[in-house]
Design a protein around this motif. Structure first.
Motif, PDB file in Angstrom:
ATOM      1  N   LYS A 322     -17.842  38.540 -38.415  1.00 53.46           N
ATOM      2  CA  LYS A 322     -18.535  39.537 -39.232  1.00 53.46           C
ATOM      3  C   LYS A 322     -19.866  39.933 -38.610  1.00 53.46           C
ATOM      4  N   LYS A 323     -20.651  38.962 -38.179  1.00 57.31           N
ATOM      5  CA  LYS A 323     -21.963  39.247 -37.592  1.00 57.31           C
ATOM      6  C   LYS A 323     -21.817  40.018 -36.280  1.00 57.31           C
ATOM      7  N   THR A 324     -20.830  39.642 -35.472  1.00 55.62           N
ATOM      8  CA  THR A 324     -20.628  40.299 -34.175  1.00 55.62           C
ATOM      9  C   THR A 324     -20.267  41.771 -34.364  1.00 55.62           C
ATOM     10  N   ILE A 325     -19.358  42.046 -35.262  1.00 54.66           N
ATOM     11  CA  ILE A 325     -18.918  43.426 -35.494  1.00 54.66           C
ATOM     12  C   ILE A 325     -20.070  44.279 -36.007  1.00 54.66           C
ATOM     13  N   SER A 326     -20.796  43.778 -36.989  1.00 54.44           N
ATOM     14  CA  SER A 326     -21.887  44.547 -37.587  1.00 54.44           C
ATOM     15  C   SER A 326     -22.962  44.879 -36.564  1.00 54.44           C
ATOM     16  N   LEU A 327     -23.371  43.895 -35.782  1.00 57.23           N
ATOM     17  CA  LEU A 327     -24.410  44.120 -34.775  1.00 57.23           C
ATOM     18  C   LEU A 327     -23.938  45.086 -33.700  1.00 57.23           C
ATOM     19  N   SER A 328     -22.678  44.984 -33.311  1.00 57.81           N
ATOM     20  CA  SER A 328     -22.130  45.857 -32.264  1.00 57.81           C
ATOM     21  C   SER A 328     -22.146  47.322 -32.698  1.00 57.81           C
ATOM     22  N   TYR A 329     -21.787  47.579 -33.948  1.00 59.75           N
ATOM     23  CA  TYR A 329     -21.823  48.955 -34.448  1.00 59.75           C
ATOM     24  C   TYR A 329     -23.241  49.528 -34.368  1.00 59.75           C
ATOM     25  N   ARG A 330     -24.207  48.768 -34.795  1.00 56.64           N
ATOM     26  CA  ARG A 330     -25.583  49.275 -34.837  1.00 56.64           C
ATOM     27  C   ARG A 330     -26.107  49.588 -33.441  1.00 56.64           C
ATOM     28  N   ILE A 331     -25.833  48.704 -32.490  1.00 54.87           N
ATOM     29  CA  ILE A 331     -26.306  48.934 -31.123  1.00 54.87           C
ATOM     30  C   ILE A 331     -25.620  50.155 -30.520  1.00 54.87           C
ATOM     31  N   ALA A 332     -24.308  50.274 -30.712  1.00 65.45           N
ATOM     32  CA  ALA A 332     -23.554  51.389 -30.127  1.00 65.45           C
ATOM     33  C   ALA A 332     -24.063  52.730 -30.646  1.00 65.45           C
ATOM     34  N   ILE A 333     -24.271  52.831 -31.937  1.00 68.23           N
ATOM     35  CA  ILE A 333     -24.742  54.102 -32.507  1.00 68.23           C
ATOM     36  C   ILE A 333     -26.149  54.411 -32.021  1.00 68.23           C
ATOM     37  N   GLY A 334     -26.992  53.385 -31.860  1.00 67.62           N
ATOM     38  CA  GLY A 334     -28.337  53.600 -31.324  1.00 67.62           C
ATOM     39  C   GLY A 334     -28.310  54.165 -29.907  1.00 67.62           C
ATOM     40  N   ILE A 335     -27.439  53.626 -29.060  1.00 68.16           N
ATOM     41  CA  ILE A 335     -27.312  54.126 -27.685  1.00 68.16           C
ATOM     42  C   ILE A 335     -26.866  55.586 -27.689  1.00 68.16           C
ATOM     43  N   MET A 336     -25.908  55.903 -28.545  1.00 69.12           N
ATOM     44  CA  MET A 336     -25.397  57.266 -28.602  1.00 69.12           C
ATOM     45  C   MET A 336     -26.459  58.256 -29.076  1.00 69.12           C
ATOM     46  N   LEU A 337     -27.346  57.849 -29.975  1.00 73.50           N
ATOM     47  CA  LEU A 337     -28.414  58.733 -30.429  1.00 73.50           C
ATOM     48  C   LEU A 337     -29.386  59.052 -29.294  1.00 73.50           C
ATOM     49  N   ILE A 338     -29.629  58.069 -28.431  1.00 70.19           N
ATOM     50  CA  ILE A 338     -30.468  58.315 -27.254  1.00 70.19           C
ATOM     51  C   ILE A 338     -29.798  59.334 -26.341  1.00 70.19           C
ATOM     52  N   GLY A 339     -28.497  59.169 -26.123  1.00 72.41           N
ATOM     53  CA  GLY A 339     -27.755  60.114 -25.294  1.00 72.41           C
ATOM     54  C   GLY A 339     -27.777  61.513 -25.867  1.00 72.41           C
ATOM     55  N   LEU A 340     -27.634  61.627 -27.183  1.00 73.51           N
ATOM     56  CA  LEU A 340     -27.679  62.931 -27.838  1.00 73.51           C
ATOM     57  C   LEU A 340     -29.013  63.624 -27.568  1.00 73.51           C
ATOM     58  N   ALA A 341     -30.106  62.879 -27.662  1.00 72.37           N
ATOM     59  CA  ALA A 341     -31.427  63.467 -27.424  1.00 72.37           C
ATOM     60  C   ALA A 341     -31.563  63.976 -25.986  1.00 72.37           C
ATOM     61  N   ILE A 342     -31.032  63.225 -25.028  1.00 73.54           N
ATOM     62  CA  ILE A 342     -31.125  63.625 -23.619  1.00 73.54           C
ATOM     63  C   ILE A 342     -30.331  64.905 -23.365  1.00 73.54           C
ATOM     64  N   PHE A 343     -29.114  64.957 -23.864  1.00 76.61           N
ATOM     65  CA  PHE A 343     -28.265  66.124 -23.616  1.00 76.61           C
ATOM     66  C   PHE A 343     -28.772  67.371 -24.334  1.00 76.61           C
ATOM     67  N   GLN A 344     -29.443  67.179 -25.464  1.00 76.04           N
ATOM     68  CA  GLN A 344     -29.958  68.340 -26.188  1.00 76.04           C
ATOM     69  C   GLN A 344     -31.209  68.919 -25.522  1.00 76.04           C
ATOM     70  N   THR A 345     -32.003  68.082 -24.871  1.00 80.34           N
ATOM     71  CA  THR A 345     -33.292  68.539 -24.344  1.00 80.34           C
ATOM     72  C   THR A 345     -33.288  68.831 -22.843  1.00 80.34           C
ATOM     73  N   LEU A 346     -32.379  68.222 -22.084  1.00 81.52           N
ATOM     74  CA  LEU A 346     -32.461  68.320 -20.616  1.00 81.52           C
ATOM     75  C   LEU A 346     -31.202  68.861 -19.933  1.00 81.52           C
ATOM     76  N   PRO A 347     -30.373  69.679 -20.545  1.00 82.66           N
ATOM     77  CA  PRO A 347     -29.129  70.092 -19.873  1.00 82.66           C
ATOM     78  C   PRO A 347     -29.375  70.906 -18.607  1.00 82.66           C
ATOM     79  N   ARG A 348     -30.338  71.829 -18.634  1.00 84.84           N
ATOM     80  CA  ARG A 348     -30.614  72.654 -17.461  1.00 84.84           C
ATOM     81  C   ARG A 348     -31.126  71.799 -16.300  1.00 84.84           C
ATOM     82  N   TYR A 349     -32.008  70.863 -16.596  1.00 83.96           N
ATOM     83  CA  TYR A 349     -32.541  69.977 -15.568  1.00 83.96           C
ATOM     84  C   TYR A 349     -31.419  69.168 -14.912  1.00 83.96           C
TER      85      TYR A 349
END
Length: 463
Positions: A322-349
């Motif tokens: 239970k602890k492993t699954i819950s923590l894994s979801y939170r980390i994965a979504i956090g990484i994806m939010l960082i990626g979203l910010a990069i692709f939204q702001t720097l596509p031309r670069y």
């Protein structure tokens, strides 16, 4: 000499170490090594892009086959790894060793199949997508080398999974990192003919890739023999063990099919995009290279999570699952939010500085990257859900969701959007498909948690 003494749950950190540091210690080396892997995938395309846009398009069109090779090996690795981890948790050393030997055997058979395809089917593969003779020539040269010498990537992934199953993921970082660095160094030398080497173009890119893979698998074999004392590979008198192969395939084949569906999706999307221009297909290929920087760490996290969940499922430690699954979801979504910010702001670069994008490519590529990246957060949830199913021995659920997303939704949506609204609307098919996948995964999560974990005394749902 390796011992055949059974490994008990309390002797293995998978069953005793605190979950947060365990997940980080197992996953972080794999996340870093996969980042390096993503780097050299991009470097290949960066250098090839300097040859011509046709060369870049050819490498992009070869991507589904490269992905399929990795999918087959990684899928078999998932099946082998899940069985290995459960057997380690049960303390059954005979099953551990048998799973490892049969997993390696299956990978060698699949490697041979890809080599045959590469030798005789590469040109037909490219001719089925485009009539441009230069793209066909470049692509055939590249793909034949990648497939005929695919033993490097198959053995590399197999032995890395053996190390992963016992938590020895630090050595995977070394093997993948070393192979990637060698590829990065050799790319410009062989592509452009530096330091007295002949100018080989896309052929040089392929040679650099397979050479790096051979170095990586050599290191992974070395580390397995020296450090992986819990698993013994024996081939004297080896015979395929059908019950073991069946168990590996029960989990692994759905994973293979799930990832192979991704190759089919990319192939289909390329066919749709090539109706407009080869530049659109090149942009789609660039997207996959760039998004690997975001997705690869999440895949590394999921690969680290799988043996932890599988081991503790075999050992009956539900609270740790239970602890492993819950923590894994939170980390994965956090990484994806960082990626979203990069692709939204720097596509031309990203397009200009990494791939020497022409004005026409920028016109297509900038909105494409911004639209597709809207799917990232949903994709992170889906990746981790699919990995949970695999760890609990039910890869079929992953197959259902992946087939629905990539075949039943993305391709029909892309075709319809292209037909009615043109190229600029095609990219919306990806976010639409991810939203459908989230709904599907949520439904399947409730089913598998009730089936697998409720009988053990707890109902686990991701938070």
């Amino acid at each position: 000499m390796k011992t055949n003494t059974p490994v008990k749950s309390e002797q293995n950190k998978m069953g005793t170490m605190e979950i947060s540091p365990l997940l980080i210690s197992v996953s972080l080396p794999m996340m870093l090594s996969m980042l390096v892997q993503a780097l050299y995938n991009i470097v290949d395309s960066m250098f090839v892009a300097q040859l011509s846009e046709d060369a870049l398009t050819a490498v992009s069109l070869a991507f589904p086959i490269q992905t399929l090779m990795i999918s087959v090996s990684a899928g078999l690795g998932v099946g082998m790894n899940a069985l290995l981890s459960r057997s380690l948790g049960e303390g059954n050393q005979e099953k551990v060793n048998r799973a490892a030997s049969n997993g390696l055997f299956l990978n060698l058979v699949c490697c041979l199949a890809f080599a045959i395809f590469g030798a005789f089917g590469s040109r037909s593969f490219f001719a089925s997508q485009t009539a441009d003779p230069r793209i066909i020539q470049y692509g055939t040269q590249y793909l034949q080398i990648i497939t005929i010498f695919s033993i490097g990537i198959f053995l590399q992934i197999t032995f890395e999974r053996l190390l992963q199953s016992t938590g020895q993921t630090f050595y995977n970082m070394i093997t993948q990192g070393t192979g990637a660095i060698i590829n990065i160094i050799l790319d410009p030398i062989l592509i452009f003919g530096l330091l007295g080497f002949p100018r080989l173009g896309v052929t040089g890119a392929a040679i650099a890739t397979v050479f790096g893979q051979f170095v990586a698998f050599s290191l992974s074999i070395f580390f397995h023999q020296k450090k992986n004392r819990e698993i013994s590979l024996r081939f004297s008198g080896f015979r395929p063990h059908l019950p073991t192969i069946s168990v590996i395939c029960e989990v692994g084949v759905p994973s293979i099919v799930m990832q192979a569906i991704g190759s089919v999706m990319v192939f289909g999307m390329n066919k749709i995009l090539l109706l407009y221009s080869s530049t659109a297909a090149a942009v789609f290929g660039i997207y996959f290279k760039l998004q690997s920087f975001i997705f690869m760490p999440v895949f590394g996290l999921s690969n680290g999570m799988i043996p932890i969940v599988a081991y503790n499922y075999g050992a009956g430690h539900v609270a740790r699952i239970k602890k492993t699954i819950s923590l894994s979801y939170r980390i994965a979504i956090g990484i994806m939010l960082i990626g979203l910010a990069i692709f939204q702001t720097l596509p031309r670069y990203l397009l200009v500085h990494l791939f020497h994008a022409s004005p026409h490519m920028l016109q297509i590529g900038v909105p494409a990257l911004r639209i597709i990246s809207l799917s990232f957060t949903f994709a992170g949830y889906g990746i981790m859900s699919g990995s949970v199913y695999q760890a609990l021995g039910n890869g079929f659920y992953s197959l259902i969701a992946s087939f629905l997303r990539q075949i039943c939704v993305i391709l029909p949506a892309a075709y319809l959007l292209a037909h009615f609204f043109g190229l600029s609307a095609v990219w919306w098919s990806v976010p639409i498909a991810e939203i459908v996948a989230v709904i599907t995964f949520t439904f399947l999560n409730r089913r598998i948690y009730r089936k697998k974990l409720d009988p053990m005394g707890v109902c686990t749902t991701p938070t």
